[in-house]
Design a protein around this motif. Sequence first.
Motif, PDB file in Angstrom:
ATOM      1  N   UNK A   1       0.857  -1.197   0.000  1.00  0.00           N
ATOM      2  CA  UNK A   1       0.000   0.000   0.000  1.00  0.00           C
ATOM      3  C   UNK A   1       0.888   1.241   0.000  1.00  0.00           C
ATOM      4  N   UNK A   2       1.845   1.280  -0.904  1.00  0.00           N
ATOM      5  CA  UNK A   2       2.822   2.367  -0.906  1.00  0.00           C
ATOM      6  C   UNK A   2       2.144   3.735  -1.055  1.00  0.00           C
ATOM      7  N   UNK A   3       2.571   4.656  -0.199  1.00  0.00           N
ATOM      8  CA  UNK A   3       2.101   6.046  -0.220  1.00  0.00           C
ATOM      9  C   UNK A   3       0.623   6.185   0.148  1.00  0.00           C
ATOM     10  N   UNK A   4       0.064   5.196   0.829  1.00  0.00           N
ATOM     11  CA  UNK A   4      -1.352   5.340   1.201  1.00  0.00           C
ATOM     12  C   UNK A   4      -1.546   6.437   2.241  1.00  0.00           C
ATOM     13  N   UNK A   5      -0.471   6.820   2.931  1.00  0.00           N
ATOM     14  CA  UNK A   5      -0.568   7.921   3.886  1.00  0.00           C
ATOM     15  C   UNK A   5      -0.793   9.251   3.166  1.00  0.00           C
ATOM     16  N   UNK A   6      -0.033   9.485   2.094  1.00  0.00           N
ATOM     17  CA  UNK A   6      -0.174  10.729   1.332  1.00  0.00           C
ATOM     18  C   UNK A   6      -1.506  10.756   0.594  1.00  0.00           C
ATOM     19  N   UNK A   7      -1.847   9.642  -0.065  1.00  0.00           N
ATOM     20  CA  UNK A   7      -3.121   9.562  -0.778  1.00  0.00           C
ATOM     21  C   UNK A   7      -4.284   9.711   0.204  1.00  0.00           C
ATOM     22  N   UNK A   8      -4.168   9.066   1.364  1.00  0.00           N
ATOM     23  CA  UNK A   8      -5.226   9.137   2.377  1.00  0.00           C
ATOM     24  C   UNK A   8      -5.440  10.545   2.895  1.00  0.00           C
ATOM     25  N   UNK A   9      -4.346  11.303   3.040  1.00  0.00           N
ATOM     26  CA  UNK A   9      -4.478  12.688   3.504  1.00  0.00           C
ATOM     27  C   UNK A   9      -5.252  13.527   2.491  1.00  0.00           C
ATOM     28  N   UNK A  10      -5.000  13.304   1.213  1.00  0.00           N
ATOM     29  CA  UNK A  10      -5.723  14.042   0.170  1.00  0.00           C
ATOM     30  C   UNK A  10      -7.207  13.662   0.170  1.00  0.00           C
ATOM     31  N   UNK A  11      -7.497  12.361   0.274  1.00  0.00           N
ATOM     32  CA  UNK A  11      -8.891  11.916   0.309  1.00  0.00           C
ATOM     33  C   UNK A  11      -9.611  12.464   1.541  1.00  0.00           C
ATOM     34  N   UNK A  12      -8.897  12.511   2.648  1.00  0.00           N
ATOM     35  CA  UNK A  12      -9.471  13.031   3.889  1.00  0.00           C
ATOM     36  C   UNK A  12      -9.848  14.496   3.725  1.00  0.00           C
ATOM     37  N   UNK A  13      -8.966  15.269   3.134  1.00  0.00           N
ATOM     38  CA  UNK A  13      -9.268  16.690   2.907  1.00  0.00           C
ATOM     39  C   UNK A  13     -10.523  16.851   2.053  1.00  0.00           C
ATOM     40  N   UNK A  14     -10.591  16.089   0.968  1.00  0.00           N
ATOM     41  CA  UNK A  14     -11.736  16.222   0.076  1.00  0.00           C
ATOM     42  C   UNK A  14     -13.039  15.866   0.786  1.00  0.00           C
ATOM     43  N   UNK A  15     -13.039  14.784   1.535  1.00  0.00           N
ATOM     44  CA  UNK A  15     -14.267  14.368   2.209  1.00  0.00           C
ATOM     45  C   UNK A  15     -14.664  15.377   3.274  1.00  0.00           C
ATOM     46  N   UNK A  16     -13.722  15.837   4.069  1.00  0.00           N
ATOM     47  CA  UNK A  16     -14.054  16.783   5.125  1.00  0.00           C
ATOM     48  C   UNK A  16     -14.489  18.125   4.547  1.00  0.00           C
ATOM     49  N   UNK A  17     -13.916  18.524   3.431  1.00  0.00           N
ATOM     50  CA  UNK A  17     -14.376  19.747   2.769  1.00  0.00           C
ATOM     51  C   UNK A  17     -15.806  19.575   2.263  1.00  0.00           C
ATOM     52  N   UNK A  18     -16.115  18.409   1.702  1.00  0.00           N
ATOM     53  CA  UNK A  18     -17.469  18.154   1.210  1.00  0.00           C
ATOM     54  C   UNK A  18     -18.480  18.183   2.343  1.00  0.00           C
ATOM     55  N   UNK A  19     -18.043  17.791   3.544  1.00  0.00           N
ATOM     56  CA  UNK A  19     -18.922  17.781   4.709  1.00  0.00           C
ATOM     57  C   UNK A  19     -18.893  19.106   5.482  1.00  0.00           C
ATOM     58  N   UNK A  20     -18.171  20.079   4.946  1.00  0.00           N
ATOM     59  CA  UNK A  20     -18.143  21.438   5.496  1.00  0.00           C
ATOM     60  C   UNK A  20     -17.518  21.509   6.896  1.00  0.00           C
ATOM     61  N   UNK A  21     -16.489  20.702   7.125  1.00  0.00           N
ATOM     62  CA  UNK A  21     -15.727  20.852   8.362  1.00  0.00           C
ATOM     63  C   UNK A  21     -14.924  22.150   8.284  1.00  0.00           C
TER      64      UNK A  21
END
Length: 474
Positions: free
Chosen positions: A311-331
């Motif tokens: 799962x190489x670089x899943x930390x970096x990819x996960x951080x980007x996905x986290x930002x997108x989801x939290x932005x969509x949820x208006x955090x």
Amino acid sequence: MGEVQRSVAAELDRIAPVLDVLGERFAAAGETLALVGGPVRDAMLGRLQNDLDFTTSARPEVTERLLRGWADAVWDMGRAYGTIGCRTGSWQVEITTYRSESYDPASRKPDVDFGDSLEGDLGRRDFTVNAMAVTVPGRVFEDPYGGVVDLAHRVLRTPGRPEDSFSDDPLRMMRAARFAAQLGFTVAPEVVSAMTAMAERIEIVSAERVRDELVKLVCSPHPRRGLSLMVETGLAARVLPELPALALERDEHHRHKDVYEHTLMVLEQSIALESRLPGGGPDLVSRFAALMHDVGKPRTRRFVGDGQVTFHHHDVVGAKLTRRRMQALRFSNAEIDAVATLVELHLRFHGYGSGEWTDSAVRRYVRDAGDQLARLHILTRADCTTRNARKAARLRRTYDHLEERIARLSAEEELASVRPDLDGRQIMEILGIPPGPRVGAAYRFLLDLRLDRGPMSAEEATEALVAWNASHPG
């Protein structure tokens, strides 16, 4: 049941300064008033609170007039929905006119119609355990939909058909998951079936309302219950799709963990470590980081060699996905930055080995974590879910060692506020340059040097800066 009755009576006596006075004021005006919903439920559960909800026959303008002169402050932000709020002493009160409401299939906002009876008002509430009331000033208990029985059995049911309830307000499906997490209740099979069949209806609800329910769920005592229900019914696929996506198909040789189950375990272990935080728990940022820390794995999974999984670089990819989801949820931006930082850094410790990091690497770990260091400690420790007791103990000892090194360096060097040994003004004076990008580049050079070598004297820093300037002509 006698114990429950005593608990309720004691709670009603405790809130009598509000309950009885308001009851008498509304009765004198020819209106009915009843304590309703959560305060009645929590009184039976022995949970004390100072936020009180009432329902009344009075229209909002009458309610507002009756509260003026009694409450310390009155507000009408919920007037469009029939709600007038006030505060008196330590009590916060909301009084809502009997109502019924429903959603237009294409609308995000409920249409509000005032009702004309307490029973009708209770019938439009989300669950039977929230559809109980105590009329005042006489303190008569009203339970037309069997909420007290469901409370005794710790089960969530709707006053009428769940399909009708969820059609009226689809957010109630998430509230079912939230109450399961908050109260530890089970959800009746017919309610689960309706949630599954109607999950797509949640998409008409505003992101802000969905976020608020999700926050309450995640910060509940038993978040696994609620999250599992959301995944089971398909709600999570619509509001937090990264979570069910973690249920990866296992490879035939089982060369990787069940990431979904691992994530829920990390969340629970993170909760158990919240006492390490200055404010204790529940801590939203810490919990949400645990929930999202591996969301990059589905996109980065690769099979290599003899079936090994990476799962190489899943930390970096996960951080980007986290930002997108939290932005969509208006955090908030602060919450998004904090959680994304933790997700991106959650693997950093695994380069520590058995203590091979230099002091420079430890300084950079602290610098990159910033004000999230205490939470990063928790997430990193919670991320160990191995059943191998020897391996788990070794990881704990190793992280203990890292924390000890951080504490030692912090005491010696004030790591939390690491700065270059020369500031911007000094850099400009030494190099004879005006403000601009060159100053920033010099500042970054000195900061990296500070992290690598630790504190330097002004003379040493000046010598290094001059040498850098000579070897890096502008």
